[in-house]
Write a protein that holds these residues in place. Structure first.
Motif, PDB file in Angstrom:
ATOM      1  N   TYR A  83     -40.175 -14.288   8.704  1.00  0.00           N
ATOM      2  CA  TYR A  83     -39.208 -13.790   9.539  1.00  0.00           C
ATOM      3  C   TYR A  83     -39.259 -12.170   9.808  1.00  0.00           C
ATOM      4  N   GLY A  84     -40.073 -11.518   9.055  1.00  0.00           N
ATOM      5  CA  GLY A  84     -40.428 -10.138   8.960  1.00  0.00           C
ATOM      6  C   GLY A  84     -39.566  -9.241   8.372  1.00  0.00           C
ATOM      7  N   PHE A  85     -38.874  -9.742   7.377  1.00  0.00           N
ATOM      8  CA  PHE A  85     -37.902  -8.825   6.498  1.00  0.00           C
ATOM      9  C   PHE A  85     -38.718  -8.052   5.540  1.00  0.00           C
ATOM     10  N   LYS A  86     -38.167  -7.064   5.176  1.00  0.00           N
ATOM     11  CA  LYS A  86     -39.123  -6.049   4.228  1.00  0.00           C
ATOM     12  C   LYS A  86     -39.328  -6.775   3.060  1.00  0.00           C
ATOM     13  N   ARG A  87     -40.714  -6.850   2.713  1.00  0.00           N
ATOM     14  CA  ARG A  87     -40.961  -7.375   1.316  1.00  0.00           C
ATOM     15  C   ARG A  87     -42.443  -6.549   0.977  1.00  0.00           C
ATOM     16  N   ASN A  88     -42.246  -6.250  -0.324  1.00  0.00           N
ATOM     17  CA  ASN A  88     -43.577  -5.675  -0.821  1.00  0.00           C
ATOM     18  C   ASN A  88     -44.348  -6.879  -1.205  1.00  0.00           C
ATOM     19  N   ARG A  89     -45.453  -6.997  -0.815  1.00  0.00           N
ATOM     20  CA  ARG A  89     -46.293  -8.417  -0.892  1.00  0.00           C
ATOM     21  C   ARG A  89     -46.613  -9.074  -2.257  1.00  0.00           C
ATOM     22  N   MET A  90     -46.366  -7.943  -3.306  1.00  0.00           N
ATOM     23  CA  MET A  90     -46.513  -8.569  -4.671  1.00  0.00           C
ATOM     24  C   MET A  90     -45.315  -8.746  -5.212  1.00  0.00           C
ATOM     25  N   SER A  91     -44.098  -8.723  -4.543  1.00  0.00           N
ATOM     26  CA  SER A  91     -42.951  -9.072  -5.267  1.00  0.00           C
ATOM     27  C   SER A  91     -42.522 -10.110  -5.745  1.00  0.00           C
ATOM     28  N   PHE A  92     -43.234 -11.356  -5.528  1.00  0.00           N
ATOM     29  CA  PHE A  92     -43.070 -12.387  -6.019  1.00  0.00           C
ATOM     30  C   PHE A  92     -44.100 -12.842  -7.063  1.00  0.00           C
ATOM     31  N   TYR A  93     -45.113 -11.833  -7.268  1.00  0.00           N
ATOM     32  CA  TYR A  93     -46.285 -12.064  -8.293  1.00  0.00           C
ATOM     33  C   TYR A  93     -45.675 -11.676  -9.702  1.00  0.00           C
ATOM     34  N   PRO A  94     -45.929 -12.840 -10.422  1.00  0.00           N
ATOM     35  CA  PRO A  94     -45.689 -12.689 -11.827  1.00  0.00           C
ATOM     36  C   PRO A  94     -45.795 -11.186 -12.406  1.00  0.00           C
ATOM     37  N   HIS A  95     -44.892 -10.502 -13.335  1.00  0.00           N
ATOM     38  CA  HIS A  95     -44.802  -9.215 -13.801  1.00  0.00           C
ATOM     39  C   HIS A  95     -44.597  -9.440 -15.259  1.00  0.00           C
ATOM     40  N   VAL A  96     -45.203  -8.654 -16.124  1.00  0.00           N
ATOM     41  CA  VAL A  96     -44.764  -8.466 -17.615  1.00  0.00           C
ATOM     42  C   VAL A  96     -43.172  -7.968 -17.810  1.00  0.00           C
ATOM     43  N   ARG A  97     -42.664  -8.780 -18.576  1.00  0.00           N
ATOM     44  CA  ARG A  97     -41.204  -8.326 -19.059  1.00  0.00           C
ATOM     45  C   ARG A  97     -41.183  -8.018 -20.562  1.00  0.00           C
ATOM     46  N   MET A  98     -41.133  -6.867 -21.081  1.00  0.00           N
ATOM     47  CA  MET A  98     -40.964  -6.787 -22.389  1.00  0.00           C
ATOM     48  C   MET A  98     -39.771  -6.953 -22.903  1.00  0.00           C
ATOM     49  N   THR A  99     -38.712  -7.068 -22.157  1.00  0.00           N
ATOM     50  CA  THR A  99     -37.531  -7.754 -22.560  1.00  0.00           C
ATOM     51  C   THR A  99     -36.987  -8.468 -21.370  1.00  0.00           C
ATOM     52  N   HIS A 100     -36.188  -9.529 -21.732  1.00  0.00           N
ATOM     53  CA  HIS A 100     -35.966 -10.430 -20.489  1.00  0.00           C
ATOM     54  C   HIS A 100     -34.977  -9.663 -19.478  1.00  0.00           C
ATOM     55  N   CYS A 101     -34.109  -8.964 -20.031  1.00  0.00           N
ATOM     56  CA  CYS A 101     -33.092  -8.045 -19.005  1.00  0.00           C
ATOM     57  C   CYS A 101     -32.456  -7.018 -20.073  1.00  0.00           C
ATOM     58  N   GLY A 102     -31.675  -6.455 -19.643  1.00  0.00           N
ATOM     59  CA  GLY A 102     -30.861  -5.284 -20.084  1.00  0.00           C
ATOM     60  C   GLY A 102     -30.064  -5.723 -21.471  1.00  0.00           C
ATOM     61  N   ALA A 103     -29.653  -6.819 -21.410  1.00  0.00           N
ATOM     62  CA  ALA A 103     -28.795  -7.454 -22.580  1.00  0.00           C
ATOM     63  C   ALA A 103     -29.543  -7.155 -23.837  1.00  0.00           C
ATOM     64  N   SER A 104     -30.766  -7.035 -24.068  1.00  0.00           N
ATOM     65  CA  SER A 104     -31.572  -6.914 -25.221  1.00  0.00           C
ATOM     66  C   SER A 104     -31.797  -5.428 -25.549  1.00  0.00           C
ATOM     67  N   MET A 105     -31.282  -4.574 -24.707  1.00  0.00           N
ATOM     68  CA  MET A 105     -31.480  -3.129 -24.653  1.00  0.00           C
ATOM     69  C   MET A 105     -30.433  -2.450 -25.044  1.00  0.00           C
ATOM     70  N   LYS A 106     -30.775  -1.535 -26.181  1.00  0.00           N
ATOM     71  CA  LYS A 106     -29.498  -0.789 -26.863  1.00  0.00           C
ATOM     72  C   LYS A 106     -28.943   0.074 -25.797  1.00  0.00           C
ATOM     73  N   ASN A 107     -29.769   0.639 -24.773  1.00  0.00           N
ATOM     74  CA  ASN A 107     -29.271   1.622 -23.800  1.00  0.00           C
ATOM     75  C   ASN A 107     -28.541   1.092 -22.541  1.00  0.00           C
ATOM     76  N   SER A 108     -28.491  -0.267 -22.642  1.00  0.00           N
ATOM     77  CA  SER A 108     -27.724  -0.863 -21.557  1.00  0.00           C
ATOM     78  C   SER A 108     -26.391  -1.187 -21.873  1.00  0.00           C
ATOM     79  N   VAL A 109     -25.415  -0.822 -21.011  1.00  0.00           N
ATOM     80  CA  VAL A 109     -23.932  -1.214 -21.492  1.00  0.00           C
ATOM     81  C   VAL A 109     -23.178  -1.525 -20.060  1.00  0.00           C
ATOM     82  N   LEU A 110     -22.454  -2.384 -20.243  1.00  0.00           N
ATOM     83  CA  LEU A 110     -21.343  -2.817 -19.115  1.00  0.00           C
ATOM     84  C   LEU A 110     -19.984  -2.750 -19.563  1.00  0.00           C
TER      85      LEU A 110
END
Length: 438
Positions: free
Chosen positions: A311-338
């Motif tokens: 439909y022509g919306f903005k996408r980096n063509r690699m945005s759905f490509y798998p990428h390495v995650r050294m943690t799943h999300c910020g919940a595991s990171m000491k410097n991530s706070v909510l």
């Protein structure tokens, strides 16, 4: 030499594709590459016998590695480095948990509390105490609906920007909003607050959206949101449209994308992303029967991505490509706070506002040695055999902690929950192989 434990070899007709989940390299294997792989498997690898260009390439992409390399230890090391990285501070701030919507799948209770000045001052002090060690400060404005307390957003943003300018720290900010309360005057304020991206959820064409994302006034919210997306784009602010997918709206995605393309003035600048609705907490367990399973969502997600591209919306063509995650999300990171409006501090966005999960308070004190903090930081996918032995471990690092913890609390399977990439990797690899070879 030996083969990487993270190699994935897939045969599609006469074509053999190689992928490595640790390097995310993708390549077509010819008979020379396949011979090297088979020789290593059979213990008869002799490097001098092969085309050296091919050997060098296979080493570079991580397909073949030295015998003394322990890839699991390498990933453990990088996981630790990422968890305890002090160069980036990620703050997710909810100036209120109240909201002018009552979305059918929301996990929040919508308390009426608002962020008082003592909490705001304590947040600024927290940033000031940490900023000398930072390269980047990343702020996400969350809620509830943060634009109900827009003056708090703008006031704190001004303080953060001043501190970052003073200490030469990069500043990045995102606003997560339902989009209904943005005015013409807000556009300039958002720009002055250096909010580079605004995420707004639109869950379907008008009839579907208004049933799912219900304005407490009883009025339709769809038209106002489209109007405000155009306001933001005309003001030079990037917009991401989020579509939360379940059984109730999946079949209407084409209709939604067509309407967005028709009614949004610069739709080519809009990123459309899709979210998998899941019952993260007891507050939203009532929607469990309308959720799509991870397997089914995986089967549909590539199609959704392809539709947004078509439909022509903005996408980096690699945005759905798998990428390495050294943690799943910020919940595991000491410097991530909510931080919620009362100053209570959390590790996971699905728990913000739920005092049971708070590990302390930004005004009254917090304990980084407490179980409620360390249980997130020290969560270890490597202790689970299913993760430790998984060829896709670098792509998910054990999946969502919240889903696993909630299952454990309910007496259900406490093991980590697999990410969708487990179920749709083959289709992703084939899609990108066909796309990139053109």
């Amino acid at each position: 030499m030996k083969l990487s434990r993270y190699n994935v070899i897939r045969h599609f007709g006469d074509t053999t594709i190689f992928f490595n989940s640790k390097t995310c390299a993708l390549a077509k294997l010819d008979e020379n590459g396949l011979r090297i792989i088979e020789d290593i498997k059979n213990g008869c690898y002799s490097e001098a016998c092969y085309d050296q260009e091919i050997v060098t390439a296979m080493k570079r992409v991580g397909c073949i590695i030295k015998d003394d390399v322990n890839e699991v230890d390498q990933i453990k090391y990088m996981n630790g480095v990422t968890k305890f990285n002090s160069a980036v501070l990620g703050l997710t701030i909810a100036p209120t948990m109240d909201c002018n919507y009552r979305c059918v799948y929301c996990f929040e209770e919508h308390s009426k509390s608002r962020m008082l000045f003592d909490v705001q001052d304590a947040i600024v002090k927290y940033v000031e105490d940490n900023i000398k060690h930072l390269k980047t400060l990343v702020v996400t404005w969350f809620g509830g609906e943060p634009m109900l307390e827009k003056e708090t957003v703008y006031a704190l943003s001004k303080e953060f920007i001043c501190l970052c300018d003073r200490y030469d720290v990069e500043y990045d900010a995102t606003l997560v909003t339902n989009g209904s309360l943005i005015t013409f005057d807000d556009v300039e304020q958002i720009k002055n607050s250096k909010i580079s991206n605004v995420q707004i959820t639109v869950d379907g064409p008008k009839a579907i959206h208004d049933k799912r994302r219900i304005d407490i006034s009883g009025k339709s919210s769809f038209d106002k949101i489209i109007e405000n997306i155009n306001l933001l784009l005309n003001g030079g602010i990037d917009v991401r449209v989020r579509v939360n997918i379940d059984k109730g709206n999946y079949e209407k995605v084409d209709e939604l994308l067509l309407e967005l393309k028709t009614r949004i003035c610069e739709y080519e600048r809009v990123v459309v992303s899709f979210g998998h609705v899941q019952p993260y907490t007891d507050e939203c367990k009532c929607i469990k029967n309308t959720c799509i399973s991870s397997v089914d969502y995986a089967a549909r997600s590539l199609e959704l991505y392809s539709k947004a591209v078509t439909y022509g919306f903005k996408r980096n063509r690699m945005s759905f490509y798998p990428h390495v995650r050294m943690t799943h999300c910020g919940a595991s990171m000491k410097n991530s706070v909510l931080i919620d409006p009362d100053g209570d501090m959390y590790k996971c966005s699905s728990h913000i506002g739920d005092k049971e999960f708070s590990y302390g308070n930004i005004v009254n004190g917090y304990d980084l040695g407490s179980f409620k903090y360390l249980d997130w930081i020290l969560w270890d996918p490597f202790k689970y055999e299913k993760c430790r032995e998984c060829v896709l471990l670098p792509l998910c690092m054990g999946g969502c902690q919240a889903l696993a913890k909630n299952s454990s609390l309910k007496g259900e399977d406490p093991n980590p929950k697999c990410e969708t990439v487990k179920y749709n990797l083959d289709s992703i690899l084939l899609y990108y192989y066909q796309t990139l070879k053109k």
